[in-house]
Design a protein around this motif. Structure first.
Motif, PDB file in Angstrom:
ATOM      1  N   LEU A  70       0.832  -1.207   0.000  1.00 33.24           N
ATOM      2  CA  LEU A  70       0.000   0.000   0.000  1.00 33.24           C
ATOM      3  C   LEU A  70       0.871   1.264   0.000  1.00 33.24           C
ATOM      4  O   LEU A  70       2.010   1.224   0.460  1.00 33.24           O
ATOM      5  CB  LEU A  70      -0.880  -0.006   1.261  1.00 33.24           C
ATOM      6  CG  LEU A  70      -1.682  -1.290   1.478  1.00 33.24           C
ATOM      7  CD1 LEU A  70      -2.398  -1.237   2.837  1.00 33.24           C
ATOM      8  CD2 LEU A  70      -2.681  -1.486   0.348  1.00 33.24           C
ATOM      9  N   ILE A  71       0.316   2.352  -0.489  1.00 37.81           N
ATOM     10  CA  ILE A  71       1.032   3.634  -0.445  1.00 37.81           C
ATOM     11  C   ILE A  71       0.658   4.341   0.863  1.00 37.81           C
ATOM     12  O   ILE A  71      -0.523   4.434   1.209  1.00 37.81           O
ATOM     13  CB  ILE A  71       0.643   4.522  -1.642  1.00 37.81           C
ATOM     14  CG1 ILE A  71       1.083   3.854  -2.959  1.00 37.81           C
ATOM     15  CG2 ILE A  71       1.255   5.910  -1.507  1.00 37.81           C
ATOM     16  CD1 ILE A  71       0.646   4.601  -4.215  1.00 37.81           C
ATOM     17  N   VAL A  72       1.667   4.833   1.598  1.00 35.78           N
ATOM     18  CA  VAL A  72       1.407   5.594   2.819  1.00 35.78           C
ATOM     19  C   VAL A  72       1.309   7.075   2.447  1.00 35.78           C
ATOM     20  O   VAL A  72       2.224   7.634   1.836  1.00 35.78           O
ATOM     21  CB  VAL A  72       2.518   5.369   3.859  1.00 35.78           C
ATOM     22  CG1 VAL A  72       2.219   6.192   5.122  1.00 35.78           C
ATOM     23  CG2 VAL A  72       2.644   3.882   4.186  1.00 35.78           C
ATOM     24  N   THR A 104       4.702   9.247  -6.081  1.00 41.49           N
ATOM     25  CA  THR A 104       4.951   8.333  -4.966  1.00 41.49           C
ATOM     26  C   THR A 104       6.406   7.915  -5.010  1.00 41.49           C
ATOM     27  O   THR A 104       6.917   7.550  -6.061  1.00 41.49           O
ATOM     28  CB  THR A 104       4.043   7.085  -5.101  1.00 41.49           C
ATOM     29  OG1 THR A 104       2.682   7.510  -4.973  1.00 41.49           O
ATOM     30  CG2 THR A 104       4.356   6.043  -4.031  1.00 41.49           C
ATOM     31  N   MET A 105       7.082   8.008  -3.850  1.00 40.01           N
ATOM     32  CA  MET A 105       8.490   7.599  -3.796  1.00 40.01           C
ATOM     33  C   MET A 105       8.622   6.312  -2.986  1.00 40.01           C
ATOM     34  O   MET A 105       8.015   6.169  -1.930  1.00 40.01           O
ATOM     35  CB  MET A 105       9.323   8.663  -3.085  1.00 40.01           C
ATOM     36  CG  MET A 105       9.293  10.017  -3.750  1.00 40.01           C
ATOM     37  SD  MET A 105      10.534  11.045  -2.936  1.00 40.01           S
ATOM     38  CE  MET A 105       9.624  12.570  -2.741  1.00 40.01           C
ATOM     39  N   ARG A 127       3.517   9.088  -0.368  1.00 39.95           N
ATOM     40  CA  ARG A 127       3.044  10.184  -1.231  1.00 39.95           C
ATOM     41  C   ARG A 127       2.362  11.244  -0.387  1.00 39.95           C
ATOM     42  O   ARG A 127       1.686  10.927   0.599  1.00 39.95           O
ATOM     43  CB  ARG A 127       2.055   9.610  -2.247  1.00 39.95           C
ATOM     44  CG  ARG A 127       1.301  10.641  -3.062  1.00 39.95           C
ATOM     45  CD  ARG A 127       0.705   9.973  -4.272  1.00 39.95           C
ATOM     46  NE  ARG A 127      -0.747   9.992  -4.291  1.00 39.95           N
ATOM     47  CZ  ARG A 127      -1.489  11.018  -4.721  1.00 39.95           C
ATOM     48  NH1 ARG A 127      -0.913  12.140  -5.116  1.00 39.95           N
ATOM     49  NH2 ARG A 127      -2.821  10.932  -4.732  1.00 39.95           N
ATOM     50  N   MET A 128       2.537  12.522  -0.759  1.00 39.99           N
ATOM     51  CA  MET A 128       1.779  13.607  -0.144  1.00 39.99           C
ATOM     52  C   MET A 128       0.820  14.133  -1.215  1.00 39.99           C
ATOM     53  O   MET A 128       1.244  14.777  -2.177  1.00 39.99           O
ATOM     54  CB  MET A 128       2.702  14.733   0.328  1.00 39.99           C
ATOM     55  CG  MET A 128       2.003  15.758   1.202  1.00 39.99           C
ATOM     56  SD  MET A 128       2.992  17.244   1.486  1.00 39.99           S
ATOM     57  CE  MET A 128       4.372  16.586   2.408  1.00 39.99           C
ATOM     58  N   TYR A 144      -0.486   9.305   9.135  1.00 38.90           N
ATOM     59  CA  TYR A 144      -0.052   8.235   8.215  1.00 38.90           C
ATOM     60  C   TYR A 144      -1.244   7.405   7.753  1.00 38.90           C
ATOM     61  O   TYR A 144      -1.766   6.588   8.510  1.00 38.90           O
ATOM     62  CB  TYR A 144       0.972   7.338   8.917  1.00 38.90           C
ATOM     63  CG  TYR A 144       2.180   8.115   9.401  1.00 38.90           C
ATOM     64  CD1 TYR A 144       3.187   8.482   8.516  1.00 38.90           C
ATOM     65  CD2 TYR A 144       2.279   8.505  10.738  1.00 38.90           C
ATOM     66  CE1 TYR A 144       4.288   9.220   8.945  1.00 38.90           C
ATOM     67  CE2 TYR A 144       3.374   9.239  11.181  1.00 38.90           C
ATOM     68  CZ  TYR A 144       4.375   9.591  10.274  1.00 38.90           C
ATOM     69  OH  TYR A 144       5.451  10.327  10.701  1.00 38.90           O
ATOM     70  N   VAL A 145      -1.674   7.626   6.514  1.00 36.75           N
ATOM     71  CA  VAL A 145      -2.846   6.915   6.007  1.00 36.75           C
ATOM     72  C   VAL A 145      -2.440   6.029   4.820  1.00 36.75           C
ATOM     73  O   VAL A 145      -1.985   6.526   3.792  1.00 36.75           O
ATOM     74  CB  VAL A 145      -3.963   7.906   5.589  1.00 36.75           C
ATOM     75  CG1 VAL A 145      -5.128   7.163   4.941  1.00 36.75           C
ATOM     76  CG2 VAL A 145      -4.446   8.703   6.798  1.00 36.75           C
ATOM     77  N   ALA A 146      -2.583   4.720   5.004  1.00 32.34           N
ATOM     78  CA  ALA A 146      -2.327   3.785   3.900  1.00 32.34           C
ATOM     79  C   ALA A 146      -3.534   3.823   2.986  1.00 32.34           C
ATOM     80  O   ALA A 146      -4.666   3.725   3.454  1.00 32.34           O
ATOM     81  CB  ALA A 146      -2.149   2.368   4.436  1.00 32.34           C
ATOM     82  N   ALA A 147      -3.318   3.989   1.678  1.00 28.14           N
ATOM     83  CA  ALA A 147      -4.471   4.048   0.780  1.00 28.14           C
ATOM     84  C   ALA A 147      -4.145   3.541  -0.614  1.00 28.14           C
ATOM     85  O   ALA A 147      -3.432   4.188  -1.360  1.00 28.14           O
ATOM     86  CB  ALA A 147      -5.029   5.470   0.695  1.00 28.14           C
TER      87      ALA A 147
END
Ligand code: TXA
Ligand code: MG
Length: 353
Positions: A70-72, A104-105, A127-128, A144-147
């Motif tokens: 997942l992306i944080v 996203t890094m 990612r922000m 910190y939200v995994a999405a």
């Protein structure tokens, strides 16, 4: 479970009602629940990134294999240090240039990021997003939200709250509706843990834009190839994604030849009793005789096709179309991202004329 839908617009954003809805959504996330929210790319299905149970719930709600990380999502640069083992200079440069935004890094992860969130990998995607509702929600949830994208696994990513409701209604606590996603394709992913920065998924931050900041970047071979069978480095890119129910074929070639070939294919489809659809552009939409013709905008502006693509694929599903022919879009810039997603949706069926 009943899914609460709350709409946030520029008009109501600063009202007590909207602020308390975001606060409530933040509490849901802190308590281990799931909230879908708008971003500038596509809608995300959020859970607490530091809570292993939340990651498990995300996989279950989407029907997604749990080896797909997942992306944080974060809302402040200062928060990066706690989840990344180190912050390379390239990450600082990219953060300066493109955050908040659709990039996203991949970095080496710190101890506090659970393996459930990263699908067992020693790295973390961060990612922000550039969306006020998303940033406020991430702050309210503790940072910190995994999405992942808020679709059922295998369906096109959602670019409207309605798409999220169709896929996940009844499975998650809440959906924040921020209107249509303005970019329409998922973020560019760049891996900064290898010897050289490598693009794993193309998006609206293009290769050219990244090279301006970093010098040369590599592109994962699986990204642009129109062959299938090359294993991509981003685990999620290997799954058959974005697929409409109909058989989709991309037709590429000179202007004129493409329209003629699609015309022939439509006639054949009609003879065989198929319900047909076409993905066309401003200049060509009026030329086709199909059951459903969708206009993806200006042929030379891939941004318009990016914004429209997933919505169009979902509309074809609703209309019960069983074959779709799409014009190819010019590669280069955002066109690379559009073609990458279109070819995945087509299961790499492309005919060159
Ligand atoms: O625009 C976006 O990125 C959206 C919005 C919601 O932010 N999110 C999104 O998430 O597209 P998802 O889960 O649908 O796609 C994440 C991709 C997957 O292909 C996954 O395999 C890859 O990122 N990924 C995540 N963590 C990774 C890692 N540590 N190494 C390599 N690839 C990773
Ligand atoms: Mg996705």
């Amino acid at each position: 479970m009943e899914t609460e839908l709350f709409e946030i617009t520029d008009e109501n954003r600063d009202t007590g009602e909207a602020m308390s809805a975001i606060e409530r959504a933040g509490q849901v996330l802190k308590g281990g629940g799931l909230v879908a929210f708008p971003t500038e790319t596509v809608y995300g299905l959020g859970g607490d990134a530091l809570n292993p149970m939340s990651a498990r719930k995300i996989y279950a709600a989407k029907g997604r294999p749990s080896d797909n990380p997942l992306i944080v999502h974060i809302c402040r640069w200062e928060d990066l240090g706690a989840i990344a083992a180190d912050i390379p200079e390239d990450a600082e440069k990219l953060g300066q240039a493109f955050w908040p935004g659709p990039l996203t890094m991949i970095l080496r992860k710190s101890e506090i990021v659970p393996k459930e969130t990263t699908g067992g990998l020693p790295t973390v995607a961060v990612r922000m997003p550039n969306d006020r509702t998303a940033l406020a929600l991430i702050g309210a949830a503790g940072g910190y939200v995994a999405a992942p994208s808020a679709n059922l696994s295998g369906r096109p990513s959602p670019t409207l709250a309605k798409h999220v409701m169709e896929d996940l209604g009844g499975r998650i606590e809440m959906i924040l509706d921020g209107g249509p996603s303005c970019l329409g394709l998922e973020s560019t992913i760049i891996d900064l843990t290898d010897e050289r920065p490598t693009v794993l998924r193309p998006g609206c931050i293009t290769g050219e834009m990244l090279e301006e900041v970093l010098g040369e970047v590599e592109i994962d071979r699986a990204v642009l190839s129109d062959e299938s069978g090359i294993t991509p480095k981003a685990p999620g890119m290997k799954y058959r994604h974005y697929a409409p129910k109909a058989k989709l074929v991309v037709i590429a070639g000179e202007e004129g030849a493409v329209e003629r070939r699609i015309g022939e294919l439509l006639e054949a489809a009609h003879r065989e009793g198929h319900r047909s659809g076409v993905i066309a552009t401003n200049a060509t939409a009026a030329l086709y005789h199909a059951d459903s013709v969708k206009n993806a905008g200006n042929r030379t502006n891939a941004g318009e096709a990016a914004q429209a693509l997933y919505r169009i694929l979902r509309e074809f599903d609703e209309e019960g179309v069983d074959v779709i022919y799409s014009e190819a879009f010019a590669e280069g810039g955002i066109g690379n991202a559009v073609m990458n997603r279109l070819l995945k949706a087509a299961g790499h069926r492309i005919e060159k004329v």
